[in-house]
Design a protein around this motif. Structure first.
Motif, short mmCIF file in Angstrom:
data_model
loop_
_atom_site.label_atom_id
_atom_site.label_comp_id
_atom_site.label_asym_id
_atom_site.label_seq_id
_atom_site.Cartn_x
_atom_site.Cartn_y
_atom_site.Cartn_z
N ALA A 196 0.83 -1.21 0.00
CA ALA A 196 0.00 0.00 0.00
C ALA A 196 0.87 1.26 0.00
O ALA A 196 0.56 2.23 -0.69
CB ALA A 196 -0.93 0.00 1.22
N GLU A 197 1.96 1.22 0.76
CA GLU A 197 2.87 2.36 0.77
C GLU A 197 3.52 2.56 -0.59
O GLU A 197 3.67 3.70 -1.06
CB GLU A 197 3.95 2.15 1.85
CG GLU A 197 4.94 3.29 1.96
CD GLU A 197 4.30 4.59 2.38
OE1 GLU A 197 4.87 5.65 2.05
OE2 GLU A 197 3.22 4.55 3.03
N GLU A 198 3.87 1.43 -1.24
CA GLU A 198 4.45 1.54 -2.58
C GLU A 198 3.44 2.12 -3.57
O GLU A 198 3.78 2.98 -4.39
CB GLU A 198 4.91 0.16 -3.06
CG GLU A 198 6.10 -0.38 -2.27
CD GLU A 198 6.47 -1.79 -2.71
OE1 GLU A 198 5.77 -2.32 -3.61
OE2 GLU A 198 7.45 -2.34 -2.19
N ARG A 199 2.18 1.64 -3.47
CA ARG A 199 1.16 2.18 -4.35
C ARG A 199 0.91 3.67 -4.07
O ARG A 199 0.69 4.46 -5.00
CB ARG A 199 -0.14 1.39 -4.20
CG ARG A 199 -0.08 -0.01 -4.80
CD ARG A 199 -1.47 -0.58 -4.92
NE ARG A 199 -2.08 -0.77 -3.62
CZ ARG A 199 -2.01 -1.89 -2.92
NH1 ARG A 199 -1.35 -2.92 -3.40
NH2 ARG A 199 -2.61 -2.00 -1.74
N ALA A 200 0.92 4.03 -2.77
CA ALA A 200 0.71 5.44 -2.43
C ALA A 200 1.85 6.29 -2.96
O ALA A 200 1.63 7.39 -3.49
CB ALA A 200 0.60 5.60 -0.91
N ALA A 203 1.38 6.60 -6.59
CA ALA A 203 0.29 7.54 -6.88
C ALA A 203 0.74 8.98 -6.69
O ALA A 203 0.40 9.86 -7.47
CB ALA A 203 -0.91 7.24 -5.99
N ARG A 204 1.53 9.22 -5.63
CA ARG A 204 2.03 10.57 -5.41
C ARG A 204 2.94 11.02 -6.55
O ARG A 204 2.87 12.17 -7.01
CB ARG A 204 2.76 10.66 -4.07
CG ARG A 204 1.84 10.64 -2.85
CD ARG A 204 2.59 11.01 -1.61
NE ARG A 204 3.54 9.98 -1.22
CZ ARG A 204 3.27 8.97 -0.41
NH1 ARG A 204 2.05 8.85 0.10
NH2 ARG A 204 4.19 8.09 -0.09
N ASN A 205 3.80 10.11 -7.00
CA ASN A 205 4.67 10.45 -8.13
C ASN A 205 3.86 10.74 -9.38
O ASN A 205 4.17 11.68 -10.13
CB ASN A 205 5.66 9.31 -8.38
CG ASN A 205 6.66 9.16 -7.26
OD1 ASN A 205 6.95 10.11 -6.54
ND2 ASN A 205 7.19 7.96 -7.09
N GLU A 206 2.82 9.91 -9.62
CA GLU A 206 1.98 10.14 -10.78
C GLU A 206 1.27 11.49 -10.68
O GLU A 206 1.13 12.23 -11.66
CB GLU A 206 0.95 9.01 -10.91
CG GLU A 206 1.54 7.70 -11.38
CD GLU A 206 2.05 7.80 -12.80
OE1 GLU A 206 1.34 8.35 -13.65
OE2 GLU A 206 3.18 7.32 -13.05
N GLU A 207 0.80 11.81 -9.48
CA GLU A 207 0.10 13.08 -9.30
C GLU A 207 1.04 14.26 -9.51
O GLU A 207 0.67 15.26 -10.14
CB GLU A 207 -0.53 13.13 -7.91
CG GLU A 207 -1.71 12.17 -7.76
CD GLU A 207 -2.20 12.08 -6.33
OE1 GLU A 207 -1.59 12.73 -5.46
OE2 GLU A 207 -3.18 11.35 -6.09
N ARG A 208 2.26 14.14 -8.98
CA ARG A 208 3.22 15.21 -9.19
C ARG A 208 3.51 15.39 -10.69
O ARG A 208 3.64 16.52 -11.18
CB ARG A 208 4.51 14.92 -8.42
CG ARG A 208 4.41 15.17 -6.93
CD ARG A 208 5.77 15.18 -6.29
NE ARG A 208 6.36 13.84 -6.28
CZ ARG A 208 6.25 13.00 -5.26
NH1 ARG A 208 5.58 13.35 -4.19
NH2 ARG A 208 6.82 11.81 -5.31
N ALA A 280 -1.57 13.61 2.13
CA ALA A 280 -2.77 13.17 1.42
C ALA A 280 -2.63 13.46 -0.06
O ALA A 280 -1.89 14.34 -0.49
CB ALA A 280 -4.00 13.88 1.98
N SER A 281 -3.37 12.73 -0.85
CA SER A 281 -3.28 12.89 -2.30
C SER A 281 -3.82 14.24 -2.73
O SER A 281 -4.84 14.71 -2.25
CB SER A 281 -4.08 11.78 -2.99
OG SER A 281 -3.55 10.53 -2.66
N VAL A 282 -3.12 14.88 -3.66
CA VAL A 282 -3.58 16.17 -4.20
C VAL A 282 -4.77 15.92 -5.10
O VAL A 282 -4.79 14.95 -5.85
CB VAL A 282 -2.42 16.83 -4.98
CG1 VAL A 282 -2.88 18.15 -5.56
CG2 VAL A 282 -1.23 17.02 -4.07
N PRO A 283 -5.80 16.76 -5.04
CA PRO A 283 -6.97 16.57 -5.90
C PRO A 283 -6.63 16.82 -7.35
O PRO A 283 -6.89 17.90 -7.90
CB PRO A 283 -7.98 17.60 -5.35
CG PRO A 283 -7.13 18.65 -4.71
CD PRO A 283 -5.92 17.94 -4.16
N VAL A 284 -6.05 15.84 -8.00
CA VAL A 284 -5.54 16.01 -9.35
C VAL A 284 -6.66 16.28 -10.34
O VAL A 284 -6.49 17.05 -11.29
CB VAL A 284 -4.74 14.76 -9.76
CG1 VAL A 284 -4.19 14.92 -11.16
CG2 VAL A 284 -3.62 14.53 -8.78
N ALA A 285 -7.81 15.66 -10.16
CA ALA A 285 -8.90 15.88 -11.10
C ALA A 285 -9.29 17.36 -11.12
O ALA A 285 -9.52 17.96 -12.17
CB ALA A 285 -10.09 15.00 -10.73
#
Length: 430
Positions: A196-200, A203-208, A280-285
């Motif tokens: 889960a940490e790896e996925r998070a 996801a953070r890298n993708e969002e950035r 927390a994840s940035v609201p990318v949408a």
């Protein structure tokens, strides 16, 4: 070698086969008591057998001390207790040995066979002794007492330790199984947490990456045009004041538009959606929605705004032509925005790397897809007045490809045979 499961630990802290010193002290105490009991019972045994009393005492001491190895060889302890049963010795050793045997991990058939042998041996010896006492007149009871006493005594010495040992062994095995399951579950939870940490993190890298791409698409085009107009303004400021004023107005308008879009995007990034947790994840949408707009009407860019986009580049001194093929129709917002961004970024690259080059923008509406192509001819040998040195981060083509591939399309870019550069993309209409 067999184990009873009484003292299972991962690290041995006791001598020999004992896992702990406390277990060794306990077994030594039981062996001492058993040896003392057998030594005392060896006195009548020696008299009845007609051997010297010291020999009977020594025999009892050796026989009773066998209880010391009950954890290592429980079968040997039970066999010794069965062997000395006719001498009416080793009652404690028989009880403790049978309990240890039943609590061990030996097969049930071996436990049942040895318990049966001890039961039969105790039954026979008790039957013979009680009958002899009745014959000598020590007991004056009916004939029913002999089998009753034999059965009661043999069951009393065999059944309780056997059942207690089976219960304790089963309980310990159950506890071990539960402990193993708990350890396995803990390992699985740890593995899931790591995944889960790896996925998070992914996801953070993708969002950035997506936020950086949106920032690049929103600001880079207008800033590039501003730099081009500023260079043109510097070149014509003295020769053509009217054109200089016009270019200055264009620079101001584009600067205000870029600041507005940047301010709106930063406002989304500072929104309260992720205040509770800094990670927390940035609201990318939402970022993408705000970053997508290029005008001031509050909506994302669409294909109908391509003429305005091409006009801005033409106003900056680029010779650009727009051609549209096929029946014009509407598409999903993400498709139109992606197509718009591809053309926008391609025109920005022409401003950066081929200032003054003639550019052709083609848009084709097909049955199941939409295709776009931006191709520029080789730039002139001598830089025009509108040319300027524009920095490049090298992420424009990567961002375009990510957008198109994300919608299931195809993206191709590269130099042409004539010395120019071509950017092509095809996006499914559905």
């Amino acid at each position: 070698m067999t184990t009873t499961g009484e003292e299972r630990t991962t690290a041995r802290g006791g001598p020999l086969w004992w896992s702990r010193r406390r277990s060794a002290v306990f077994d030594w105490s039981l062996a001492a008591v058993s040896a003392a009991e057998c030594a005392m019972e060896g006195v009548p045994f020696a008299r009845d057998a007609g051997i010297p009393v010291p020999a009977g005492v020594v025999f009892g001491l050796f026989a009773g001390s066998v209880l010391l190895v009950r954890r290592q060889w429980p079968i040997a302890v039970v066999l010794v207790s069965i062997a000395i049963t006719p001498a009416q010795m080793g009652f404690l050793m028989g009880i403790v040995g049978l309990y240890t045997l039943a609590a061990s991990e030996l097969p049930r058939r071996i436990i049942g066979a040895l318990a049966g042998m001890q039961l039969v041996g105790t039954l026979i010896v008790t039957f013979v002794r009680v009958r002899q006492d009745m014959v000598r007149g020590d007991l004056d009871l009916g004939d029913w007492f002999v089998p009753f006493a034999s059965i009661a005594t043999s069951l009393g010495l065999t059944a309780p330790p056997l059942l207690l040992g089976l219960y304790v062994g089963a309980r310990r095995r159950l506890m071990e199984s539960l402990r193993e399951r708990a350890d396995s579950l803990e390992r699985e939870l740890q593995l899931l947490a790591e995944r889960a940490e790896e996925r998070a993190e992914w996801a953070r890298n993708e969002e950035r990456t997506r936020i950086a791409r949106e920032m690049h698409d929103v600001v880079a085009h207008r800033v590039s045009l501003m730099v081009v107009h500023a260079a043109a303004l510097q070149a014509v400021a003295r020769k053509d004041p009217e054109k200089a004023v016009k270019n200055a107005a264009l620079v101001g308008d584009m600067g205000r538009q870029a600041l507005t879009e940047l301010r709106e995007m930063l406002g989304v990034l500072r929104s309260g959606d992720g205040v509770g947790d800094r990670r927390a994840s940035v609201p990318v949408a939402a970022v993408a929605a705000v970053a997508a707009r290029v005008g001031e009407d509050g909506e994302g860019p669409c294909l109908s705004e391509l003429e305005e986009l091409v006009g801005q580049s033409a106003a900056a001194g680029m010779v650009v032509e727009l051609s549209v093929e096929g029946e014009v129709r509407g598409y999903a917002p993400e498709i139109e925005q992606t197509a718009y961004r591809v053309v926008q970024e391609a025109l920005t690259n022409v401003h950066k790397h081929a200032a003054g080059a003639k550019t052709h923008v083609r848009l084709a509406h097909r049955v199941a897809e939409i295709a776009m192509q931006v191709e520029n001819e080789p730039p002139p040998e001598v830089g025009s007045a509108s040319s300027a040195r524009l920095p490049s981060g090298g992420n424009g083509l990567v961002g375009m490809k990510e957008r198109v591939v994300g919608l299931g399309g195809v993206f191709v870019s590269g130099p042409t045979e004539a010395g120019g550069f071509r950017v092509s993309a095809v996006i499914p209409a559905a």
